[in-house]
Design a protein around this motif. Sequence first.
Motif, short mmCIF file in Angstrom:
data_model
loop_
_atom_site.label_atom_id
_atom_site.label_comp_id
_atom_site.label_asym_id
_atom_site.label_seq_id
_atom_site.Cartn_x
_atom_site.Cartn_y
_atom_site.Cartn_z
N LEU A 112 -17.15 68.92 -95.93
CA LEU A 112 -16.56 70.29 -96.62
C LEU A 112 -15.14 70.06 -97.35
CD1 LEU A 112 -16.92 73.14 -96.44
CD2 LEU A 112 -15.63 73.19 -94.58
N MET A 113 -14.27 69.14 -96.92
CA MET A 113 -13.08 68.88 -97.55
C MET A 113 -13.40 68.38 -98.91
SD MET A 113 -10.29 66.12 -96.59
CE MET A 113 -11.27 64.90 -97.29
N LEU A 114 -14.49 67.34 -98.98
CA LEU A 114 -14.73 66.60 -100.24
C LEU A 114 -15.37 67.51 -101.23
CD1 LEU A 114 -16.11 63.30 -99.05
CD2 LEU A 114 -13.91 63.65 -99.98
N SER A 115 -16.03 68.46 -100.72
CA SER A 115 -16.60 69.62 -101.63
C SER A 115 -15.69 70.50 -102.26
CB SER A 115 -17.86 70.38 -101.14
OG SER A 115 -18.16 71.29 -101.48
N MET A 116 -14.72 71.01 -101.60
CA MET A 116 -13.76 71.87 -101.96
C MET A 116 -12.65 71.31 -102.72
SD MET A 116 -14.46 74.69 -100.69
CE MET A 116 -12.90 75.71 -100.62
N ASP A 117 -12.22 70.02 -102.29
CA ASP A 117 -11.09 69.52 -103.17
C ASP A 117 -11.49 68.54 -104.21
OD1 ASP A 117 -9.66 70.90 -101.12
OD2 ASP A 117 -9.03 68.99 -100.20
N ARG A 118 -12.61 67.93 -103.96
CA ARG A 118 -13.05 66.71 -104.61
C ARG A 118 -14.25 66.99 -105.60
NH1 ARG A 118 -9.27 64.92 -106.49
NH2 ARG A 118 -9.29 62.73 -106.45
N ALA A 119 -14.71 68.03 -105.62
CA ALA A 119 -15.75 68.50 -106.17
C ALA A 119 -17.06 67.57 -105.97
CB ALA A 119 -15.75 68.41 -107.72
N LEU A 120 -17.15 67.11 -104.63
CA LEU A 120 -18.23 65.86 -104.42
C LEU A 120 -19.14 66.57 -103.43
CD1 LEU A 120 -15.90 62.89 -103.47
CD2 LEU A 120 -17.41 63.33 -105.41
N ASN A 121 -20.41 66.30 -103.73
CA ASN A 121 -21.48 66.79 -102.91
C ASN A 121 -22.28 65.78 -102.37
OD1 ASN A 121 -21.22 69.87 -103.18
ND2 ASN A 121 -21.39 69.16 -105.31
N PHE A 122 -22.02 65.40 -101.02
CA PHE A 122 -22.80 64.37 -100.29
C PHE A 122 -23.45 65.26 -99.12
CE2 PHE A 122 -19.31 61.68 -102.26
CZ PHE A 122 -20.20 60.86 -102.87
N ASN A 123 -24.43 64.48 -98.67
CA ASN A 123 -25.13 65.06 -97.52
C ASN A 123 -24.67 64.10 -96.10
OD1 ASN A 123 -27.00 62.84 -96.74
ND2 ASN A 123 -28.37 63.66 -98.45
N LEU A 124 -24.92 64.42 -95.07
CA LEU A 124 -24.30 64.01 -93.82
C LEU A 124 -25.06 62.57 -93.58
CD1 LEU A 124 -24.95 66.71 -91.19
CD2 LEU A 124 -22.66 65.61 -91.64
N ASN A 125 -25.91 62.02 -94.35
CA ASN A 125 -26.20 60.72 -94.19
C ASN A 125 -25.97 59.77 -95.22
OD1 ASN A 125 -28.02 61.02 -91.84
ND2 ASN A 125 -29.54 61.94 -93.13
N GLN A 126 -25.13 60.52 -96.19
CA GLN A 126 -24.55 59.64 -97.34
C GLN A 126 -23.02 59.20 -96.97
OE1 GLN A 126 -25.61 62.49 -100.53
NE2 GLN A 126 -26.38 60.88 -101.54
N ILE A 127 -22.57 59.49 -95.66
CA ILE A 127 -21.19 59.18 -95.35
C ILE A 127 -21.16 58.39 -94.17
CG2 ILE A 127 -20.78 61.62 -94.40
CD1 ILE A 127 -18.06 61.42 -95.75
N CYS A 128 -20.28 57.59 -93.95
CA CYS A 128 -19.88 56.89 -92.79
C CYS A 128 -18.59 56.68 -92.71
CB CYS A 128 -20.60 55.28 -92.79
SG CYS A 128 -20.11 54.39 -91.36
N ILE A 129 -18.18 57.22 -91.52
CA ILE A 129 -16.68 57.25 -90.94
C ILE A 129 -16.38 55.68 -90.49
CG2 ILE A 129 -14.79 58.26 -89.56
CD1 ILE A 129 -16.01 60.34 -91.11
N THR A 130 -15.22 55.28 -91.13
CA THR A 130 -14.86 53.98 -90.58
C THR A 130 -13.50 53.95 -90.09
OG1 THR A 130 -14.06 53.46 -92.92
CG2 THR A 130 -16.20 53.04 -92.68
N ARG A 131 -12.93 52.78 -89.75
CA ARG A 131 -11.66 52.53 -89.14
C ARG A 131 -10.81 52.35 -90.34
NH1 ARG A 131 -12.36 52.78 -83.37
NH2 ARG A 131 -14.12 51.34 -82.87
N GLY A 132 -10.24 53.55 -90.83
CA GLY A 132 -9.36 53.37 -92.02
C GLY A 132 -10.08 53.02 -93.24
N SER A 133 -9.60 52.98 -94.52
CA SER A 133 -10.19 52.81 -95.88
C SER A 133 -10.42 51.29 -96.02
CB SER A 133 -9.61 53.08 -96.84
OG SER A 133 -8.23 52.62 -97.04
N GLN A 134 -9.76 50.49 -95.09
CA GLN A 134 -9.86 49.02 -95.14
C GLN A 134 -11.22 48.68 -94.76
OE1 GLN A 134 -7.71 46.93 -96.34
NE2 GLN A 134 -8.79 45.23 -95.89
#
Lengths: 488, 488
Positions: B178-200
Motif C-alpha cells: 500500500l505504501m509503495l503504491s501511494m508513495d512510489r507509484a509501484l503496483n506489485f502483488n503479494l507474491n511479488q514481494i519478499c520481506i527481508t532482514r534489512g535491505s542488506q
Amino acid sequence: MLRPWKTILNLEFGTEKSVFQQIADQLIAEIIKGRLKPGMSLPGSRILAEDLGVNRKTVVLAYEQLIAEGWLEAFYKKGTFVSEKLPKQKQRRKQINEDSMSALKNFSFTAFNEGVPINIPTDMPLIVFNDGLPDVKLAPLDELARAYKRIFQQKARWRMLGYANERGEERLRTAVLLMLSMDRALNFNLNQICITRGSQMALYLTAQVLVKPGDFVAIENPGYRPAFDVFKRAGARMLPVKLDEQGIDVKELEKLCKLQSIKAVYVTPHHQFPTTRSMKADRRLELLRLSNQYGFAIVEDDYDHDYHFGSRTLQPLASYQNAHNVIYVSSLSKLIAPAVRVGYVAGPESFIDSLVALRMTIDRQGDPVMENAVAELMEEGLVNKHARRALGIYRERRAIMTRLLETHMKGLADYEVPEGGLAFWLVFKKAVNTVQLAEQLLKTGVQVISTERFSFDEQPLNALRLGYASLEAEEMERGIKLIAAACY
Amino acid sequence: MLRPWKTILNLEFGTEKSVFQQIADQLIAEIIKGRLKPGMSLPGSRILAEDLGVNRKTVVLAYEQLIAEGWLEAFYKKGTFVSEKLPKQKQRRKQINEDSMSALKNFSFTAFNEGVPINIPTDMPLIVFNDGLPDVKLAPLDELARAYKRIFQQKARWRMLGYANERGEERLRTAVLLMLSMDRALNFNLNQICITRGSQMALYLTAQVLVKPGDFVAIENPGYRPAFDVFKRAGARMLPVKLDEQGIDVKELEKLCKLQSIKAVYVTPHHQFPTTRSMKADRRLELLRLSNQYGFAIVEDDYDHDYHFGSRTLQPLASYQNAHNVIYVSSLSKLIAPAVRVGYVAGPESFIDSLVALRMTIDRQGDPVMENAVAELMEEGLVNKHARRALGIYRERRAIMTRLLETHMKGLADYEVPEGGLAFWLVFKKAVNTVQLAEQLLKTGVQVISTERFSFDEQPLNALRLGYASLEAEEMERGIKLIAAACY
C-alpha cells in the motif's frame, strides 16, 4: 495535434496525491508513452492552468519539477519543451498493471527449488505428526512479552536502535555461554560465538565459510535435509554415510577419508535426525580421531539437547578434550518458540571472525531488542523454568505415544522409545510404500512427513518419523489407530 | 596402579551438577585422557561409593548411564569394565580450556575480510559525521513498544510463534504494498514481494539468485560498498561505471554492453550513494532502454526515498511502464530505526519465488512478531507521522549544515544542497589527502568516513560524505569548523 489537455491529464481532486504531482506524473507518462516527443512545446503555464481549471502556480510548480528532473527544458522567452536529450520512445499502449513485470522480463536467473518447506497447517482440523517441533501453545509468551516491555522501557534503549554488534548482543552471548557451560560442559569465550537467525543461518554461514565449490562434505544418511541444502548450496560434493544403531558408520567414513580429502562432516550426535538415536561413545571418539587425523571439521548440530528424558544428557562432541575441529551449532528456537529465531554457532575464534564478516554481507546484524529480551528471560531463569515444565509435559506425551505404539504398532514396526527429542522413529517390519501411506492418511485426516525428505537420494524410506509434542492424548490415539489401520 | 578414586574423582557437593553426573563426567574424562584404558576393570559400586563417601545408588546410576552410552561394559558376575570397543586414546595432559580449540584446529576455511563494518562509536564524545543514517533518538520507540505489546496480547498470537511464511507476514506485505503504491507509484502483488532482514539481505538474496560466478555486473563508481561485496560474493566480475551530474554514464555502460553480456546493473537513482545526486530523466529512460535491449536486470536500491526535501519525490525506475527487468530493493530500517531490520525486495513473481526458496536455506523466515508490530505501526499511520516529523527536523538540520558550509567551506569545496537523503557530498577544489584528513580530524574529536570505502578500487577520493541527521546545531558547527581548519 494533441487532444485538449483536459482530456489528456486526468486530475482527481481531494485525493492523497497533490494536483501538481498528478500533473507532473501524467506528463511523464505521456513522454514515456511517446505522445509527448522530445522537442515538443508545452502550453504556457497560464493556458494549461485555465484548461485544467487549476491555479497557475500549480502548473508552474509541476513544470519546475520536471525541468529539475530533466524531463522538460525551458528557454527564455521561448517557452517550455520536452527535453531534446531524452531518448526516443516507442509508443506503447499496454496498461501499467501488476502483471507487466512478470510477463515481460527478459533477464535470466537461477531457479532454486531446494529447501522447499514442509507445510505445517496450523488451522486445519488435521492430526499432524510433525518433524519433532515443540508445542507452540506452551511457549513462554507472557514472559517474553514482559521482557520486551522492560527492554523498551530501559534507559539504554536508544543505543539498541542503532547498528549493533554483528556477533549478537553481548548480553545474550554471555547468557548463552553460561548455559552452554552449565548444561553442555562447553567453555567458549565471547569471541568464539556468533548469534544467528535460528540454527538455519548458523548452518548456512558455517557451510559458506568452510566449503569451497568442489570440496567433499560427508553427511549422515538419512539426515537433515536443510543441512544437505546448505552444503550443496556452498558447492559441496556430498558423501552420504550410512548409520547403524550406534551412529554414523565410522568405518565407511574412514574409507572415504582415504579416497579423498574431506572438508567437513555434519552430524547430529545427540538425537540423530531423523532416527532419534544417540551416537555412542566409541563412535564419538572414533569420529574425533578421524577428524584430527584427516583434518576435517566436524559440524555438530546439537539441535535437540533441551529435550532429553534420560537421567543424564550426553555431552556434545565439542566438549571433548580432543575436539579440536568441532564447530558447534545449536538454537534456542525449539526452547522458546520456532518464531523466536535465535541460533548460534561456536568454534575457534578465527573461524567465527570469518563467519561474522560473511554475516555482515548477508544481513549485517541481528535484532538487538529481541536478543536482549531473550537474554533477560535466560538471566531470570525463565527459559530453564519453561524447559522443565515443557519437558514434564512432553514426558507424559511420550509415555502416551509409547503405550499407543505398544498397543497398535508393535506387530507392524520396530521402534525404540527415544531418550530425547520430540519424535519417534518407526521402521516397518514389512515393506510399506510410505509415499502412498502418507497420501492415504491425509484423506483420513492424518498428516505425516514424507520420508523421501530424509534420505539423501530422495527415495522413500520404509519408516516414519512421528513428532508428537503438539498433540493431545486423544489426537495421538486417533492418529496412531489410523496409521495402524492404513498399514494392514 | 591408580591413585585412590577419591583423589581422581573430584566431587563437589551442593552444586548445580548432580553428584552422579559429576562421577559420570569425570570417568569419561579419565577414559578420554587415557588413564582408564579399554578393558580396565572398575571397582564395584559399593567400594567406589565408600571410597567417595556417596550413596551406592549414586554410583550405580553413573555406571548404568555410562554403560548405556557405551563407555563402560558390564559382565555378569565379573563386574564393570571400560568398554573394549573404544579406540585407544593417547594420553593427553593438556587442560580443557577455552583456548584449546582455537589453538589446535587443523581444518582450513575461507577467510572473509570484505564487509568490515564502519565503526560507529555510540558512547564516545566524538562528533560523528556518519554515512547518512537517521537519528535513532527520533525513532518511534514508544509506538513500537505499544505495537509489540498489542501483538503479544492478541488472540492469534500462538499462530505467530510457529513457523511462518518465508515471504514475510502477509499483513506487513500488504502494508508495504500500500505504501509503495501511494508513495512510489509501484503496483506489485503479494507474491511479488519478499520481506527481508534489512535491505542488506534483500541485496544478498538478489545477487545470489541473479548472478552465477563469472557473470558481469555493472555498478556505480563511487558507490555503495556493501552492494559491491554482495555481488563479489556471488562471484560476479565487477564493472565499475563512472558518474556525472546526471547519474550513471549510460554511454560507458552501453560500450560495456557491446563488449560483453552484462547480467545486472546496480543503481541508487533516487539519491545516489555516496554523491547524493538524483539520476536525471534521460539517464533513467536510457538505462531502461539498454536494459530491455541488452537483457540485463536493473537492481534499483531506493534506500533513502523517505527523506526527500524537494516538493516532489522522484518516482523509482520500477514504476516506469517499460521497467520490465527491474528488481526493486528498499527498507523500512531508515524510517523506523536501523536495528528494526525490515527490508524488502519486489520484482517479477518467478524471480521472487526463486529468491524465497534461497531464503529458506539461509534463515528460513523472518520474525513474525516484529513484522506484525511494524505492520500495525504502518496501518495506524504512525510510520508516516514519524516520517513527517523526522523530515521536519532533518530539514532544519540540513539548513544549518547549508549555512555552516556556506560560511566555512565555500572556498574549499564544491557541493550541492541535497534534494534528499541525510548527507552532504563535498568535492574539494584542491587535492586533499582525505585519509590523512580523517586521521587528523579524529585527533580533534571529529569522525568522518574514510572515502576509500566509496570507490571501487579503494583509492581515497578527493571528497567527503557528511551525514548530519544525528547532530545538534552546536556539534555541526564545531565539526564543520574543525574540518575547514584541517583543510587549510
